[in-house]
Design a protein around this motif. Structure first.
Motif, short mmCIF file in Angstrom:
data_model
loop_
_atom_site.label_atom_id
_atom_site.label_comp_id
_atom_site.label_asym_id
_atom_site.label_seq_id
_atom_site.Cartn_x
_atom_site.Cartn_y
_atom_site.Cartn_z
N LEU A 226 5.00 7.09 -0.32
CA LEU A 226 5.69 6.30 0.82
C LEU A 226 4.62 4.94 1.23
O LEU A 226 3.31 5.57 1.16
N GLY A 227 5.23 3.91 1.20
CA GLY A 227 4.39 2.89 1.53
C GLY A 227 5.11 1.65 2.23
O GLY A 227 6.00 1.82 2.84
N TYR A 228 4.48 0.63 2.49
CA TYR A 228 4.92 -0.58 2.90
C TYR A 228 4.26 -1.86 1.97
O TYR A 228 3.38 -1.75 1.11
N GLU A 229 5.45 -2.74 1.99
CA GLU A 229 5.08 -4.18 1.35
C GLU A 229 5.11 -5.24 2.24
O GLU A 229 6.53 -5.30 3.13
N VAL A 230 4.39 -6.18 2.37
CA VAL A 230 4.57 -7.48 3.09
C VAL A 230 5.07 -8.37 2.32
O VAL A 230 4.55 -8.53 1.25
N VAL A 231 6.02 -9.02 2.50
CA VAL A 231 6.50 -10.00 1.73
C VAL A 231 6.63 -11.65 2.32
O VAL A 231 6.62 -11.77 3.68
N GLY A 232 6.35 -12.53 1.47
CA GLY A 232 6.31 -13.90 1.76
C GLY A 232 6.69 -14.98 0.53
O GLY A 232 6.38 -14.47 -0.70
N GLY A 233 7.35 -15.87 0.90
CA GLY A 233 7.67 -16.62 -0.08
C GLY A 233 8.75 -17.85 0.12
O GLY A 233 8.76 -18.27 1.29
N VAL B 291 0.84 -1.18 -0.06
CA VAL B 291 0.13 -0.07 -0.18
C VAL B 291 0.88 1.05 -0.11
O VAL B 291 1.91 1.11 0.66
N ARG B 292 0.70 2.28 -0.87
CA ARG B 292 1.11 3.63 -0.77
C ARG B 292 0.44 4.61 -0.95
O ARG B 292 -0.86 4.42 -1.04
N SER B 293 0.81 5.61 -0.36
CA SER B 293 0.27 7.08 -0.31
C SER B 293 1.11 8.26 -0.83
O SER B 293 2.51 7.96 -0.18
N SER B 294 0.68 9.13 -1.39
CA SER B 294 1.63 10.33 -1.70
C SER B 294 1.79 11.49 -0.32
O SER B 294 0.71 11.46 0.59
N PHE B 295 2.80 12.16 -0.54
CA PHE B 295 3.24 13.04 0.45
C PHE B 295 2.15 14.26 -0.01
O PHE B 295 2.21 14.58 -1.41
N ALA B 296 1.62 15.13 0.72
CA ALA B 296 0.57 16.07 0.44
C ALA B 296 1.36 17.12 -0.28
O ALA B 296 2.60 17.57 0.15
N GLY B 297 1.27 17.54 -1.71
CA GLY B 297 1.86 18.67 -2.06
C GLY B 297 3.33 18.10 -2.78
O GLY B 297 4.11 19.22 -3.19
N THR B 298 3.54 16.99 -2.97
CA THR B 298 4.81 16.54 -3.65
C THR B 298 4.56 15.61 -4.75
O THR B 298 3.38 14.86 -4.51
N ASP C 225 9.78 5.57 -12.12
CA ASP C 225 9.81 6.25 -10.99
C ASP C 225 11.24 5.53 -10.47
O ASP C 225 11.60 4.37 -10.58
N PHE C 226 11.96 6.40 -9.63
CA PHE C 226 12.91 6.02 -8.63
C PHE C 226 12.48 5.23 -7.40
O PHE C 226 11.35 5.56 -7.00
N TYR C 227 13.20 4.13 -7.06
CA TYR C 227 12.57 3.39 -6.01
C TYR C 227 13.56 2.88 -5.17
O TYR C 227 14.89 2.50 -5.32
N ALA C 228 13.16 3.08 -3.79
CA ALA C 228 14.02 2.59 -2.48
C ALA C 228 13.26 2.02 -1.63
O ALA C 228 12.06 2.31 -1.30
N SER C 229 14.00 1.07 -0.86
CA SER C 229 13.35 0.21 0.07
C SER C 229 14.11 -0.19 1.10
O SER C 229 15.52 -0.18 1.06
N VAL D 210 10.32 -17.65 3.73
CA VAL D 210 10.78 -16.48 4.23
C VAL D 210 9.52 -15.52 4.48
O VAL D 210 8.55 -15.56 3.71
N ALA D 211 9.60 -14.54 5.40
CA ALA D 211 8.45 -13.52 5.53
C ALA D 211 8.95 -12.41 6.13
O ALA D 211 9.99 -12.25 6.75
N GLY D 212 8.47 -11.17 5.96
CA GLY D 212 8.95 -10.04 6.31
C GLY D 212 7.97 -8.89 5.65
O GLY D 212 6.96 -8.85 5.40
N TRP D 213 8.70 -7.41 5.94
CA TRP D 213 8.14 -6.42 5.46
C TRP D 213 9.37 -5.27 5.10
O TRP D 213 10.31 -5.41 5.23
N GLN D 214 8.82 -4.38 4.17
CA GLN D 214 9.74 -3.42 3.99
C GLN D 214 8.92 -2.02 3.56
O GLN D 214 7.72 -1.85 3.23
N ALA D 215 9.40 -0.82 3.90
CA ALA D 215 9.19 0.39 3.75
C ALA D 215 9.49 0.82 2.18
O ALA D 215 10.73 0.59 1.93
#
Length: 144
Positions: free
Chosen positions: A34-41, A23-30, A74-78, A54-59
């Motif tokens: 920013l969001g998060y991802e739940v990972v599993g596999g 899930v992601r949401s935008s910073f107001a006016g920019t 898009d530029f992507y960082a996590s 494996v299981a975890g999360w990332q911003a």
């Protein structure tokens, strides 16, 4: 969003394959999001000839670089954390995960996503020393 992803081009031929829900949401006016991802596999250690879970999360942080018609890059960082059912890499069952790269969004309402990122996985030397995992991480999926 839902992504299917995996590592390629790792020196040790170790691999991680994941399903990622985020899930992601935008910073107001920019244009930053920013969001998060739940990972599993699943993971496979070529050196040990073993498989595990494996299981975890990332911003996740993204910023548009350029757009051509319905295609936006898009530029992507996590950064995040994961745990595994086997010690991987090295002797660690818990690892930090971080990476950066590009994410391509194809479409506007429910875009298809393609991601290519350098990823480093390591326990940060907080436990038994491990060599880490450095790989190209590829992902494909859809946002809604």
């Amino acid at each position: 969003m839902l992504l299917l992803s995996g590592t390629v081009l790792d020196d040790d031929q170790d691999a991680i394959y994941l399903a990622q829900y985020g899930v992601r949401s935008s910073f107001a006016g920019t244009s930053w999001t920013l969001g998060y991802e739940v990972v599993g596999g699943a993971l496979y250690s070529h050196r040990r000839d073993r498989t595990g879970a494996v299981a975890g999360w990332q911003a996740v942080l993204t910023h548009p670089l350029f757009k051509v018609g319905p295609v936006r890059t898009d530029f992507y960082a996590s950064t995040g954390w994961q745990m595994q059912s086997m010690a991987f890499p090295g002797e660690s069952y818990h690892n930090f995960r971080h990476g950066f790269g590009l994410e391509v969004r194809i479409g506007t309402t429910h875009p298809w996503l393609l991601r290519a990122a350098y990823t480093h996985l390591s326990n940060g030397n907080l436990g038994p020393l491990n060599e880490g995992l450095d790989a190209l991480w590829l992902a494909a999926g859809r946002a809604w």
